[in-house]
Design a protein around this motif. Structure first.
Motif, PDB file in Angstrom:
ATOM      1  N   TYR A  37      12.014  -4.287  16.728  1.00 48.89           N
ATOM      2  CA  TYR A  37      11.547  -4.654  17.969  1.00 48.89           C
ATOM      3  C   TYR A  37      11.189  -6.372  17.946  1.00 48.89           C
ATOM      4  N   LEU A  38      11.369  -6.746  19.229  1.00 49.07           N
ATOM      5  CA  LEU A  38      11.084  -8.088  19.484  1.00 49.07           C
ATOM      6  C   LEU A  38       9.801  -7.830  20.209  1.00 49.07           C
ATOM      7  N   GLN A  39       8.768  -8.648  19.728  1.00 49.60           N
ATOM      8  CA  GLN A  39       7.379  -8.839  20.271  1.00 49.60           C
ATOM      9  C   GLN A  39       7.236 -10.267  20.741  1.00 49.60           C
ATOM     10  N   ARG A  40       7.464 -10.514  22.036  1.00 46.50           N
ATOM     11  CA  ARG A  40       7.192 -11.992  22.454  1.00 46.50           C
ATOM     12  C   ARG A  40       5.738 -12.495  22.541  1.00 46.50           C
ATOM     13  N   GLN A  41       5.120 -11.415  22.609  1.00 43.46           N
ATOM     14  CA  GLN A  41       3.609 -11.548  22.596  1.00 43.46           C
ATOM     15  C   GLN A  41       3.027 -10.667  21.289  1.00 43.46           C
ATOM     16  N   PRO A  42       3.200 -11.232  20.127  1.00 43.57           N
ATOM     17  CA  PRO A  42       2.770 -10.173  19.072  1.00 43.57           C
ATOM     18  C   PRO A  42       1.617  -9.450  19.016  1.00 43.57           C
ATOM     19  N   ALA A  43       1.690  -8.336  18.679  1.00 42.54           N
ATOM     20  CA  ALA A  43       0.449  -7.305  18.769  1.00 42.54           C
ATOM     21  C   ALA A  43       0.392  -6.434  17.739  1.00 42.54           C
ATOM     22  N   GLY A  44       1.259  -6.757  16.484  1.00 43.86           N
ATOM     23  CA  GLY A  44       1.140  -5.743  15.537  1.00 43.86           C
ATOM     24  C   GLY A  44       0.091  -5.639  14.720  1.00 43.86           C
ATOM     25  N   THR A  45      -0.568  -4.530  14.249  1.00 43.17           N
ATOM     26  CA  THR A  45      -1.649  -4.428  13.359  1.00 43.17           C
ATOM     27  C   THR A  45      -1.386  -3.145  12.555  1.00 43.17           C
ATOM     28  N   PHE A  46      -1.898  -3.334  11.122  1.00 43.59           N
ATOM     29  CA  PHE A  46      -1.680  -2.098  10.478  1.00 43.59           C
ATOM     30  C   PHE A  46      -2.860  -1.173  10.468  1.00 43.59           C
ATOM     31  N   ASP A  47      -3.817  -1.454  11.254  1.00 47.45           N
ATOM     32  CA  ASP A  47      -4.871  -0.645  11.737  1.00 47.45           C
ATOM     33  C   ASP A  47      -4.288   0.416  12.779  1.00 47.45           C
ATOM     34  N   ASP A  48      -3.334   0.026  13.408  1.00 47.91           N
ATOM     35  CA  ASP A  48      -2.553   0.749  14.537  1.00 47.91           C
ATOM     36  C   ASP A  48      -1.017   0.696  14.313  1.00 47.91           C
ATOM     37  N   PRO A  49      -0.493   1.692  13.323  1.00 49.57           N
ATOM     38  CA  PRO A  49       1.050   1.417  13.193  1.00 49.57           C
ATOM     39  C   PRO A  49       1.941   1.756  14.153  1.00 49.57           C
ATOM     40  N   GLY A  98      13.817  -1.544  -1.760  1.00 46.67           N
ATOM     41  CA  GLY A  98      12.472  -1.724  -1.401  1.00 46.67           C
ATOM     42  C   GLY A  98      11.755  -1.681  -2.765  1.00 46.67           C
ATOM     43  N   THR A  99      10.330  -2.226  -2.829  1.00 45.36           N
ATOM     44  CA  THR A  99       9.551  -1.955  -4.006  1.00 45.36           C
ATOM     45  C   THR A  99       8.135  -1.708  -3.176  1.00 45.36           C
ATOM     46  N   ALA A 100       7.324  -0.609  -3.659  1.00 47.84           N
ATOM     47  CA  ALA A 100       6.098  -0.375  -3.244  1.00 47.84           C
ATOM     48  C   ALA A 100       5.175  -0.125  -4.161  1.00 47.84           C
ATOM     49  N   ALA A 101       3.838  -0.862  -3.985  1.00 51.40           N
ATOM     50  CA  ALA A 101       2.763  -0.548  -4.702  1.00 51.40           C
ATOM     51  C   ALA A 101       2.330   0.953  -4.827  1.00 51.40           C
ATOM     52  N   ALA A 102       1.923   1.470  -5.907  1.00 50.90           N
ATOM     53  CA  ALA A 102       1.586   2.658  -6.155  1.00 50.90           C
ATOM     54  C   ALA A 102       0.055   2.870  -5.931  1.00 50.90           C
ATOM     55  N   THR A 103      -0.811   1.848  -5.449  1.00 52.93           N
ATOM     56  CA  THR A 103      -2.120   1.846  -5.404  1.00 52.93           C
ATOM     57  C   THR A 103      -2.255   1.914  -3.848  1.00 52.93           C
ATOM     58  N   PRO A 104      -2.698   3.021  -3.379  1.00 52.32           N
ATOM     59  CA  PRO A 104      -3.221   3.027  -1.807  1.00 52.32           C
ATOM     60  C   PRO A 104      -4.118   2.284  -1.303  1.00 52.32           C
ATOM     61  N   ILE A 105      -3.810   2.022  -0.132  1.00 48.91           N
ATOM     62  CA  ILE A 105      -4.852   1.119   0.794  1.00 48.91           C
ATOM     63  C   ILE A 105      -5.341   2.388   1.768  1.00 48.91           C
ATOM     64  N   ALA A 106      -7.027   1.889   2.237  1.00 45.59           N
ATOM     65  CA  ALA A 106      -7.594   2.739   2.944  1.00 45.59           C
ATOM     66  C   ALA A 106      -6.903   3.082   4.368  1.00 45.59           C
ATOM     67  N   PRO A 107      -6.697   4.409   4.478  1.00 47.61           N
ATOM     68  CA  PRO A 107      -5.865   4.614   5.822  1.00 47.61           C
ATOM     69  C   PRO A 107      -6.860   4.431   7.057  1.00 47.61           C
ATOM     70  N   TYR A 110      -4.513   9.247   9.547  1.00 50.51           N
ATOM     71  CA  TYR A 110      -3.554   9.271   8.374  1.00 50.51           C
ATOM     72  C   TYR A 110      -4.373   9.248   6.923  1.00 50.51           C
ATOM     73  N   LYS A 111      -3.709  10.317   5.961  1.00 53.18           N
ATOM     74  CA  LYS A 111      -4.406  10.316   4.879  1.00 53.18           C
ATOM     75  C   LYS A 111      -3.861   9.443   3.525  1.00 53.18           C
ATOM     76  N   LEU A 112      -2.716   8.930   3.491  1.00 58.32           N
ATOM     77  CA  LEU A 112      -2.270   7.704   2.666  1.00 58.32           C
ATOM     78  C   LEU A 112      -1.595   6.935   3.146  1.00 58.32           C
ATOM     79  N   VAL A 113      -1.709   5.471   2.628  1.00 61.98           N
ATOM     80  CA  VAL A 113      -0.943   4.250   3.058  1.00 61.98           C
ATOM     81  C   VAL A 113      -0.711   3.417   1.740  1.00 61.98           C
ATOM     82  N   LEU A 114       0.757   3.032   1.915  1.00 63.19           N
ATOM     83  CA  LEU A 114       0.991   2.336   0.574  1.00 63.19           C
ATOM     84  C   LEU A 114       1.767   1.252   1.257  1.00 63.19           C
ATOM     85  N   PRO A 115       1.530  -0.142   0.579  1.00 59.80           N
ATOM     86  CA  PRO A 115       2.159  -1.295   1.233  1.00 59.80           C
ATOM     87  C   PRO A 115       3.451  -1.344   0.503  1.00 59.80           C
TER      88      PRO A 115
END
Length: 196
Positions: A83-95, A166-175, A179-184
């Motif tokens: 997606y192109l967001q001309r006005q950026p609005a992304g946040t990991f709090d709201d996937p 891809g490479t992912a961390a195996a340590t979860p982030i607070a979801p 959501y019950k699990l989040v990994l960067p």
């Protein structure tokens, strides 16, 4: 527009895998590099909230098998969009915020994707250490767009699609809620190029 050679770097991305309460998985995030010369990727300091180019996957259900210290996630064939967001609005709090703006391309994985998580054992305790995956995805749709003083089309650069590592961390982030699990993770993709 200059087409990339096969196996030439197409993008760098970073994001997070989200597991919902119903067990479905999806990944969301933004791009650190795309093959658009002189196009601003961020509106300010680089980060999720300033990213002009984002991605979102369609949720899917994975199966899991184990082989000693390896945990293998079997992801079915599925799609993700840019997606192109001309006005950026992304946040990991709201996937879902990463699936806003103009859809500029959609890819479909060509086969099952296998993600591997490596665990390390210290005494009687086993803990996940790192996760990796690789998949190829064919470009199924691409739309030209005007941005940053020029006209662009991702399909003109990557040809038939990409292969991403891809490479992912195996340590979860607070979801966030629901959501019950989040990994960067981070991913780098190379172009498949054109057929023939």
């Amino acid at each position: 527009m200059t087409a990339l050679f096969p196996a030439e770097l197409a993008w760098y991305a970073t994001g997070r895998f989200y597991q919902a309460g119903d067990g479905t998985l999806a990944d969301y995030g933004y791009f650190l590099h795309l093959p658009f010369p002189d196009v601003p990727l961020f509106d300010g300091d680089p980060g999720e909230k300033t990213a002009h180019f984002t991605f979102a996957a369609r949720p899917f259900k994975a199966r899991e098998i184990r082989n000693g210290a390896l945990s293998l996630g079997l992801d079915p064939i599925g799609e993700f969009s840019l997606y192109l967001q001309r006005q950026p609005a992304g946040t990991f709090d709201d996937p879902a915020s990463f699936a806003q703006g103009e859809c500029i391309a959609t890819f479909r994985r060509t086969s099952l994707a296998v993600g591997t998580t490596v665990a390390v054992s210290i005494g009687a305790v086993s803990a996940p250490l790192i996760g990796t995956n690789v998949f190829s995805a064919r470009l199924v749709a691409s739309t030209s767009f005007d941005f940053g003083g020029g006209r662009h089309d991702l399909g003109q650069h990557v040809g038939r699609g990409v292969t991403q590592f891809g490479t992912a961390a195996a340590t979860p982030i607070a979801p966030p809620p629901a959501y019950k699990l989040v990994l960067p993770f981070t991913g780098s993709a190379v172009a498949l190029g054109r057929a023939g």
